[in-house]
Design an enzyme around this catalytic site. Structure first.
Site, PDB file in Angstrom:
ATOM      1  N   CYS A  30       0.850  -1.215  -0.011  1.00 55.75           N
ATOM      2  CA  CYS A  30       0.115  -0.082   0.035  1.00 55.75           C
ATOM      3  C   CYS A  30       0.900   1.236   0.049  1.00 55.75           C
ATOM      4  CB  CYS A  30      -1.141  -0.257   1.315  1.00 55.75           C
ATOM      5  SG  CYS A  30      -0.030  -0.197   2.773  1.00 55.75           S
ATOM      6  N   HIS A  83      -1.388   0.551   7.151  1.00 56.57           N
ATOM      7  CA  HIS A  83      -1.894   0.910   6.006  1.00 56.57           C
ATOM      8  C   HIS A  83      -1.631   2.201   5.535  1.00 56.57           C
ATOM      9  CE1 HIS A  83      -4.637  -0.312   2.660  1.00 56.57           C
ATOM     10  NE2 HIS A  83      -5.522   0.690   2.946  1.00 56.57           N
ATOM     11  N   ASP A  99      -8.107   4.779  -1.518  1.00 52.93           N
ATOM     12  CA  ASP A  99      -7.727   3.348  -0.711  1.00 52.93           C
ATOM     13  C   ASP A  99      -7.740   2.475  -1.843  1.00 52.93           C
ATOM     14  OD1 ASP A  99      -6.959   1.185   0.544  1.00 52.93           O
ATOM     15  OD2 ASP A  99      -8.530   1.513   2.280  1.00 52.93           O
TER      16      ASP A  99
END
Length: 194
Positions: A30, A83, A99
């Protein structure tokens, strides 16, 4: 109606990125996905890069719940060690979260994302409460680096296949990603934008 105003603003918003399926994406990377998204925004000049932020979410125990993630279909959360998402604070008055791992809209209005993906801290055991490190996108592009060593097990095998492009490096450092993920006990919301 008052409830229709955010929906109308979101409908007029022009995303800062290509559609989700056209973005650079690698599962479990990520921080690199968001770096690539920042790079795209910088290169396409649709919005000022100063309106965008990389947001690292973690805690000192590296156990944070996030709901509405592709890695866990259904109503339960995924427990990530960390994250990273992109926050666009639009000059149009509404903010959006990007996201690439969520099942929520891409981009997602900030309030919707927070309500659906984070839930309330009151409902979360203290050991799982999230902390946020907010980094201006221009600083993130300049200072983030990853040699991807955190994605190898003790035998040197990849936990998840690495991206096909070369590692992201700064001029001096080979890996700063884990510094961005570090959340000391006394850290709540922190801006490391300089």
């Amino acid at each position: 109606m008052e409830g229709d105003v955010p929906a109308a603003a979101a409908a007029r918003y022009q995303p800062a990125s290509p559609p989700r399926d056209a973005c650079v994406y690698n599962s479990c990377y990520c921080e690199e996905n968001i770096w690539k998204l920042c790079e795209y925004i910088k290169n396409h000049d649709q919005y000022p890069l100063e309106e965008c932020y990389a947001v690292f979410i973690s805690n000192e125990r590296k156990m944070i719940p996030i709901w509405k993630q592709q890695a866990r279909p259904g109503d339960g959360p995924v427990i990530w060690d960390y994250h990273v998402v992109l926050l666009h604070v639009s000059s149009g008055g509404q903010s959006f979260i990007y996201d690439l791992d969520t099942v929520l809209p891409f981009p997602c209005p900030f309030d919707t994302y927070v309500e659906d993906a984070f839930k309330s801290d009151e409902d979360i055991h203290p050991q799982f409460r999230r902390k946020f490190r907010v980094i201006r996108a221009d600083s993130y592009l300049k200072n983030f680096a990853s040699d991807r060593s955190h994605m190898k097990d003790s035998s040197g095998n990849w936990r998840e296949p690495p991206p096909s492009y070369p590692c992201i490096e700064t001029g001096v450092l080979k890996s700063t990603g884990q510094l961005f993920c570090s959340m000391p006990l006394n850290l709540g919301l922190c801006d490391v934008s300089s």
